[in-house]
Design an enzyme around this catalytic site. Structure first.
Site, PDB file in Angstrom:
ATOM      1  N   LYS A   5      13.579  37.133  -2.167  1.00 38.20           N
ATOM      2  CA  LYS A   5      12.345  37.909  -2.326  1.00 38.20           C
ATOM      3  C   LYS A   5      11.099  37.046  -2.192  1.00 38.20           C
ATOM      4  O   LYS A   5       9.993  37.560  -1.985  1.00 38.20           O
ATOM      5  CB  LYS A   5      12.344  38.615  -3.686  1.00 38.20           C
ATOM      6  CG  LYS A   5      13.273  39.826  -3.721  1.00 38.20           C
ATOM      7  CD  LYS A   5      13.034  40.667  -4.963  1.00 38.20           C
ATOM      8  CE  LYS A   5      13.998  41.866  -5.018  1.00 38.20           C
ATOM      9  NZ  LYS A   5      13.993  42.492  -6.356  1.00 38.20           N
ATOM     10  N   HIS A  62      15.692  40.520   2.151  1.00 35.30           N
ATOM     11  CA  HIS A  62      15.733  39.496   1.090  1.00 35.30           C
ATOM     12  C   HIS A  62      17.151  38.958   0.872  1.00 35.30           C
ATOM     13  O   HIS A  62      17.325  37.810   0.454  1.00 35.30           O
ATOM     14  CB  HIS A  62      15.110  40.004  -0.227  1.00 35.30           C
ATOM     15  CG  HIS A  62      16.017  40.803  -1.112  1.00 35.30           C
ATOM     16  ND1 HIS A  62      16.162  42.170  -1.016  1.00 35.30           N
ATOM     17  CD2 HIS A  62      16.843  40.422  -2.129  1.00 35.30           C
ATOM     18  CE1 HIS A  62      17.015  42.600  -1.934  1.00 35.30           C
ATOM     19  NE2 HIS A  62      17.452  41.563  -2.625  1.00 35.30           N
TER      20      HIS A  62
END
Ligand SMILES: [Fe+2]
Ligand SMILES: [Fe+2]
Lengths: 500, 500
Positions: A364, A389
């Site tokens: 992330k 991510h």
């Protein structure tokens, strides 16, 4: 004949009385020699112990007895029996075949011509040479006393040597341990070996405790009855060791006390024999080594703790961008580890998973603020970005050589796969999804549903379990969901422990 | 008198010849007894060694000699001399005062009435009791031979026991080491102690090598001449140990070989004496312990390596958002460590700084994309936001208990302070800026100037140094700038090693 003297030709009885007397073997083909020797020494005691006589009337009988009885102190040995040098052959048998260097051997010959003194004394490893004629009762007593003294000193040195060898062996055994639990078990085992309790394990009980504040926590015990062990913790000998911070050696029990800045270990062994000064010296030596080994373990633990904390921080730093709660990574780590353990994985795997789990969302970091922290629902393009991510996290870690980060890479990659194949990034299905991913997926969702987020209130446990159960076999591995259901209280303990 | 016999009353000579003969002390106030004993034993040899006689004519002389000469094998001891029990007092002196349990003591008395045999043999720790009249030359020879045999066996057991005690001591010494360099030094030291080389350190040379591929790298040496040691690496005994993967015990040198999956250590000790079987047994025991200790060190190193890599990854993950090059954190870590070392900090501090340095910009995780990655110059408001990364980083780490992360917190907080007080976040000045900050500031800028960034090309080293020197005492600690100037080649080596 005096009552003090045990004249025993029966093997059984010899064995029982051996502890309290010196074994002297008379080897002679004339029974009169046996008789006179016994009579002469009827009142004899050395070091408070009387003599137990063993009798052999030929070299061959002598060999049989010497093979059986390994703790004979002295052999009074005739030379001429079956053959002219039968006695001399017995000497070779004792020293070379049996390898017995401690028994004292005195030749008593009636025919010195058959065994010229200088030659015999030089060629055979004997401790004295006597003409039968010169052995007055006075001289016999002196001979026996000097021989037993010599035997006692040699045995004591040999026992000491064996004890030291055992300490070396035992120390090696404990220095090979790097974790506290195996170390504690190993130390108890080695203490038992040092105390020579192997043969009597039925009668003795061993415990290891860790002193935490003022409470004794049982780490290991061989006691069969659990309630029995609870009482033992109040045992005065333990309290004494703790108070004086020292080992305690009592009549039939031993307490070993070891302390370092992190651990305060107490080993308690019951059912020992009375210990000699040599024994306690050896135990003290071994205790010093336990302390060094325990310090090594402490240093390992400190490094391990550091590693754990660094991994958490790494996870938290990443989570901090999505403004998620600080305890999320700790809870997910603990849920993942618990699931793994209940799923039958071994300690090392569980520990690695626990430490690597904080990395599940590390990717992330590469997601733009606008997507990561959008207060509204993501549109299709944003959702595609968000999904990257998983692969991004994998890319950050997969090329590491260290197992912990490799596991982290797997967790990052697979924690959004679903059991029915509808997950991302690869749409894997069922057991094609690596277990690291299946475990973290369930742990992550279980925690997310129960936590406050910018877009939702925390759910109650009933709603959480209703959703998870409805997703069993769809989103989640059904086996893991079953484990969660069956052990829900353990998971709720973790939730309680790491509240936001 | 035979040439074989050394009749030496001179202390010096006794000492030299002692190694090759048995010391027998005759204690008697009649010189005729001395003479006859010597004559009788003139041809005597035991175990290939002759006898060296020592002579005392009174109990008091005997005490003096026994105190001096600790390796007397046998005392032939008269009873009645200065006093009626002078000899018996000597027995007590030997066993109790001197604590000498190994020397054999034979009482020879001319007046048995003064010392009743049973009482004396029972009460005094002697090994035989003779009337002078009964000691024919035949009996004397037998007595001496049996006594020397007994002395030899007891000494051998005692040597063995002392050896084992030394192994225990030595092993404790090496298990206390947790780093390879101190371990290697400690192992050499303990090997020396085991080989009893303390007194002859001048004559022996010790080396420790690590085998890397096929090259021997010297880890430690007591040799004074460096070129001398280069030749030694070609020594056939080392090549033999490597080939056979085993210890080698030769006449005057010893090679100890220890291997684990990471280290291949070879200890070479020259100038030893010929080793007995017991000695080599002890060295083998000790080698086993060295191997266990070396394995513990390897495990420590693995954990340390893991920690280092995790810290780098942590730094790199953060840097990845600002799209900076992957090797930036490694270079800054190495520059920081080098500056710290040259600035006189100890190994542990240097290592901590090196590992913590990747965290200097960790606070950037909290800086919005728009500011962090703005392709143009930041406006005043954006600049204020950007500056918060120092304090943000500190906030993420300061509450950790572990020193590594505390150092990381300090580095994050202070790496943008300037020597003249114009830096941020606190505008500290000079030595008020913690050293962690001053070091990282210089390392960070030195690297940034030499690297490609989205807004600039890498600078040449001359321009970099020109700027840094012009900022000495303004941005940077002048002492550190001086260190950088004086050791620029070392810094450029790092730049070379970790290219992007
Ligand atoms: Fe995720
Ligand atoms: Fe910065």
């Amino acid at each position: 004949m005096d009552d003090d003297i045990l004249i025993i030709d029966d093997d059984e009885q010899v064995h029982d009385s051996a502890i309290q007397s010196w074994k002297v073997l008379i080897v002679d083909d004339e029974s009169e020699v046996h008789r006179i020797t016994k009579v002469t020494l009827s009142q004899f005691r050395f070091d408070g112990k009387s003599i137990t006589f063993l009798h052999a009337y030929s070299a061959s009988e002598a060999r049989d007895i010497l093979k059986q009885e390994t703790d004979i102190a002295l052999v009074l040995l005739d030379v001429v029996m079956e053959t002219d040098d039968a006695g001399l052959q017995v000497v070779r048998y004792i020293r070379e075949q049996l390898g017995n260097q401690s028994v004292r051997i005195v030749l008593r010959t009636g025919q010195p011509g058959q065994a010229p003194e200088d030659d015999v004394v030089e060629s055979y490893d004997i401790n004295d040479y006597k003409d039968k004629t010169e052995l007055t009762s006075q001289k016999l007593r002196t001979l026996i006393r000097a021989s037993l003294r010599s035997y006692r000193d040699i045995c004591s040195l040999q026992r000491n040597k064996r004890g030291l060898e055992k300490v070396i062996q035992a120390s090696k055994g404990i220095f090979e341990k790097t974790a506290l639990d195996t170390f504690v078990e190993g130390a108890l085992e080695q203490l038992t070996a040092l105390l020579e309790l192997e043969d009597t394990t039925i009668y003795n009980i061993k415990h290891a405790y860790e002193l935490k504040n003022t409470e004794l926590e049982m780490l290991h015990s061989t006691a069969s009855d659990k309630t029995e062990t609870d009482d033992l913790q109040q045992h005065p000998i333990l309290q004494l060791a703790i108070k004086d911070k020292t080992n305690i050696y009592q009549e039939s029990e031993v307490v070993i006390y070891c302390k370092n800045p992190r651990h305060n270990l107490i080993f308690h062994i019951e059912g020992t024999q009375q210990l000699s000064e040599v024994d306690t010296h050896l135990l003290n030596l071994f205790t010093e080594n336990i302390v060094v080994a325990l310090e090594n373990i402490r240093l390992n633990e400190v490094i391990e703790d550091n590693q754990k904390e660094i991994m958490y921080r790494l996870g938290e730093v990443v989570e901090s961008r999505s403004k998620e709660s600080g305890s999320h990574v700790k809870r997910v780590a603990n849920y993942t580890a618990l699931l793994a353990r209940l799923n039958g994985m071994d300690n090392e795997q569980v520990e690695t998973l626990k430490q690597a789990s904080p990395l599940h969302d590390i990717g992330k970091v590469g997601i733009p603020d606008a997507v990561l922290n959008k207060p509204a629902k993501l549109d299709a393009g944003e959702w595609t970005i968000m999904q990257t991510h998983a692969k991004l996290g994998y890319d950050m870690l997969y090329d590491s050589d260290i197992p912990l980060l490799q596991t982290g890479a797997a967790i990052a990659m697979y924690h959004h796969e679903k059991w029915d194949g509808t997950g991302y990034p690869n749409g894997l299905r069922g057991e094609d999804i690596p277990i690291e991913g299946r475990l973290t997926a369930l742990a992550d969702v279980f925690d997310a549903l129960g936590s406050r987020r910018c877009y939702k209130e925390p759910w109650g446990i009933d709603s959480i379990m209703e959703l998870i159960n409805s997703e069993s076999g769809k989103h989640f591995d059904p086996k893991l969901v079953q484990i969660l259901n069956e052990n829900l209280d353990l998971f709720l303990e973790i939730k309680q422990k790491y509240v936001d």
